[in-house]
Design a protein around this motif. Structure first.
Motif, mmCIF file in Angstrom:
data_model
loop_
_atom_site.group_PDB
_atom_site.id
_atom_site.type_symbol
_atom_site.label_atom_id
_atom_site.label_comp_id
_atom_site.label_asym_id
_atom_site.label_seq_id
_atom_site.Cartn_x
_atom_site.Cartn_y
_atom_site.Cartn_z
ATOM 1 N N VAL A 92 0.844 -1.191 0.000
ATOM 2 C CA VAL A 92 0.000 0.000 0.000
ATOM 3 C C VAL A 92 0.882 1.244 0.000
ATOM 4 O O VAL A 92 1.832 1.346 0.778
ATOM 5 N N LEU A 93 0.560 2.186 -0.879
ATOM 6 C CA LEU A 93 1.295 3.448 -0.948
ATOM 7 C C LEU A 93 0.794 4.416 0.127
ATOM 8 O O LEU A 93 -0.276 4.206 0.700
ATOM 9 N N VAL A 94 1.563 5.473 0.361
ATOM 10 C CA VAL A 94 1.206 6.477 1.356
ATOM 11 C C VAL A 94 0.908 7.788 0.636
ATOM 12 O O VAL A 94 1.734 8.293 -0.128
ATOM 13 N N GLY A 95 -0.285 8.330 0.869
ATOM 14 C CA GLY A 95 -0.662 9.635 0.314
ATOM 15 C C GLY A 95 -0.339 10.712 1.325
ATOM 16 O O GLY A 95 -0.637 10.565 2.510
ATOM 17 N N LEU A 96 0.278 11.790 0.866
ATOM 18 C CA LEU A 96 0.730 12.834 1.779
ATOM 19 C C LEU A 96 0.037 14.164 1.527
ATOM 20 O O LEU A 96 0.124 14.725 0.431
ATOM 21 N N ASN A 97 -0.658 14.654 2.544
ATOM 22 C CA ASN A 97 -1.277 15.988 2.517
ATOM 23 C C ASN A 97 -2.034 16.264 1.223
ATOM 24 O O ASN A 97 -1.795 17.258 0.543
ATOM 25 N N TRP A 98 -2.994 15.387 0.905
ATOM 26 C CA TRP A 98 -3.808 15.615 -0.287
ATOM 27 C C TRP A 98 -4.585 16.911 -0.125
ATOM 28 O O TRP A 98 -5.146 17.198 0.930
ATOM 29 N N ASN A 99 -4.621 17.681 -1.201
ATOM 30 C CA ASN A 99 -5.306 18.972 -1.157
ATOM 31 C C ASN A 99 -6.813 18.800 -1.359
ATOM 32 O O ASN A 99 -7.323 17.678 -1.421
ATOM 33 N N GLN A 100 -7.515 19.904 -1.502
ATOM 34 C CA GLN A 100 -8.973 19.877 -1.597
ATOM 35 C C GLN A 100 -9.473 19.152 -2.838
ATOM 36 O O GLN A 100 -10.596 18.679 -2.872
ATOM 37 N N GLU A 101 -8.624 19.051 -3.876
ATOM 38 C CA GLU A 101 -8.989 18.336 -5.101
ATOM 39 C C GLU A 101 -8.535 16.875 -5.054
ATOM 40 O O GLU A 101 -8.546 16.184 -6.067
ATOM 41 N N LEU A 102 -8.107 16.418 -3.871
ATOM 42 C CA LEU A 102 -7.577 15.060 -3.668
ATOM 43 C C LEU A 102 -6.339 14.804 -4.504
ATOM 44 O O LEU A 102 -6.090 13.688 -4.945
ATOM 45 N N GLU A 103 -5.550 15.836 -4.716
ATOM 46 C CA GLU A 103 -4.278 15.715 -5.406
ATOM 47 C C GLU A 103 -3.183 15.711 -4.354
ATOM 48 O O GLU A 103 -3.211 16.513 -3.425
ATOM 49 N N GLY A 104 -2.234 14.798 -4.533
ATOM 50 C CA GLY A 104 -1.133 14.750 -3.590
ATOM 51 C C GLY A 104 -0.145 13.668 -3.943
ATOM 52 O O GLY A 104 -0.403 12.812 -4.783
ATOM 53 N N MET A 107 3.638 7.935 -2.210
ATOM 54 C CA MET A 107 5.000 7.452 -2.048
ATOM 55 C C MET A 107 5.030 6.039 -1.485
ATOM 56 O O MET A 107 4.116 5.623 -0.778
ATOM 57 N N GLU A 108 6.122 5.340 -1.780
ATOM 58 C CA GLU A 108 6.371 4.044 -1.166
ATOM 59 C C GLU A 108 6.611 4.269 0.326
ATOM 60 O O GLU A 108 7.278 5.237 0.713
ATOM 61 N N PRO A 109 6.090 3.385 1.183
ATOM 62 C CA PRO A 109 6.281 3.557 2.623
ATOM 63 C C PRO A 109 7.751 3.664 3.048
ATOM 64 O O PRO A 109 8.076 4.448 3.945
ATOM 65 N N GLN A 110 8.634 2.913 2.396
ATOM 66 C CA GLN A 110 10.060 2.970 2.758
ATOM 67 C C GLN A 110 10.621 4.364 2.508
ATOM 68 O O GLN A 110 11.465 4.852 3.254
ATOM 69 N N GLU A 111 10.156 5.016 1.432
ATOM 70 C CA GLU A 111 10.632 6.369 1.109
ATOM 71 C C GLU A 111 10.120 7.383 2.135
ATOM 72 O O GLU A 111 10.829 8.327 2.490
ATOM 73 N N VAL A 112 8.901 7.162 2.608
ATOM 74 C CA VAL A 112 8.349 8.040 3.646
ATOM 75 C C VAL A 112 9.176 7.879 4.925
ATOM 76 O O VAL A 112 9.609 8.862 5.529
ATOM 77 N N ALA A 113 9.435 6.641 5.317
ATOM 78 C CA ALA A 113 10.191 6.380 6.548
ATOM 79 C C ALA A 113 11.584 7.000 6.490
ATOM 80 O O ALA A 113 12.076 7.518 7.499
ATOM 81 N N LYS A 114 12.217 6.980 5.332
ATOM 82 C CA LYS A 114 13.566 7.542 5.182
ATOM 83 C C LYS A 114 13.600 9.038 5.495
ATOM 84 O O LYS A 114 14.638 9.558 5.896
ATOM 85 N N GLN A 115 12.494 9.737 5.302
ATOM 86 C CA GLN A 115 12.442 11.175 5.562
ATOM 87 C C GLN A 115 12.600 11.504 7.046
ATOM 88 O O GLN A 115 12.863 12.639 7.400
ATOM 89 N N TYR A 116 12.421 10.494 7.896
ATOM 90 C CA TYR A 116 12.491 10.730 9.338
ATOM 91 C C TYR A 116 13.793 10.227 9.956
ATOM 92 O O TYR A 116 13.967 10.295 11.157
#
Length: 117
Positions: A92-104, A107-116
């Motif tokens: 399952v991918l991770v959606g980050l801060n989707w805007n009002q038009e559901l655009e966002g 990312m792959e979960p591993q890539e999200v985790a690397k940001q921290y």
């Protein structure tokens, strides 16, 4: 008023900046304990679970077909150490801060985790 714009990359960067400051993220969960996930708009046959860095931005999306959902807070350490592993295992991918038009960003979960790290 939301800080989210049509700039998907800026919204993703805001997600990381704000969640590092507050140590929480928000997903959408219903009364049965089911977390919202939807079909990816970027990748065929992929699922994405959206998350926001503020409760207000998450709550904005609790309308129409998502009206049964409410923002649910996750501690950042649980999000990174537990959820990213589970979502990765489930593909399952991770959606980050989707805007009002559901655009966002999606990312792959591993890539999200690397940001921290």
């Amino acid at each position: 008023m939301t800080k989210l714009t049509a700039d998907v990359q800026a919204n993703a960067e805001l997600f990381f900046t704000e969640s590092k400051e507050t140590h929480v993220v928000y997903g959408l969960c219903n009364e049965e304990g089911d977390w919202l996930s939807v079909d990816s708009s970027e990748f065929e046959e992929s699922e994405v679970m959206p998350f926001w860095s503020t409760e207000a931005d998450a709550k904005f999306h609790c309308v129409e077909e998502w009206a049964e959902f409410q923002p649910s807070q996750l501690p950042l350490d649980v999000f990174v150490q537990d959820w990213m592993i589970t979502l990765s295992e489930e593909g399952v991918l991770v959606g980050l801060n989707w805007n009002q038009e559901l655009e966002g960003a999606e990312m792959e979960p591993q890539e999200v985790a690397k940001q921290y790290l």
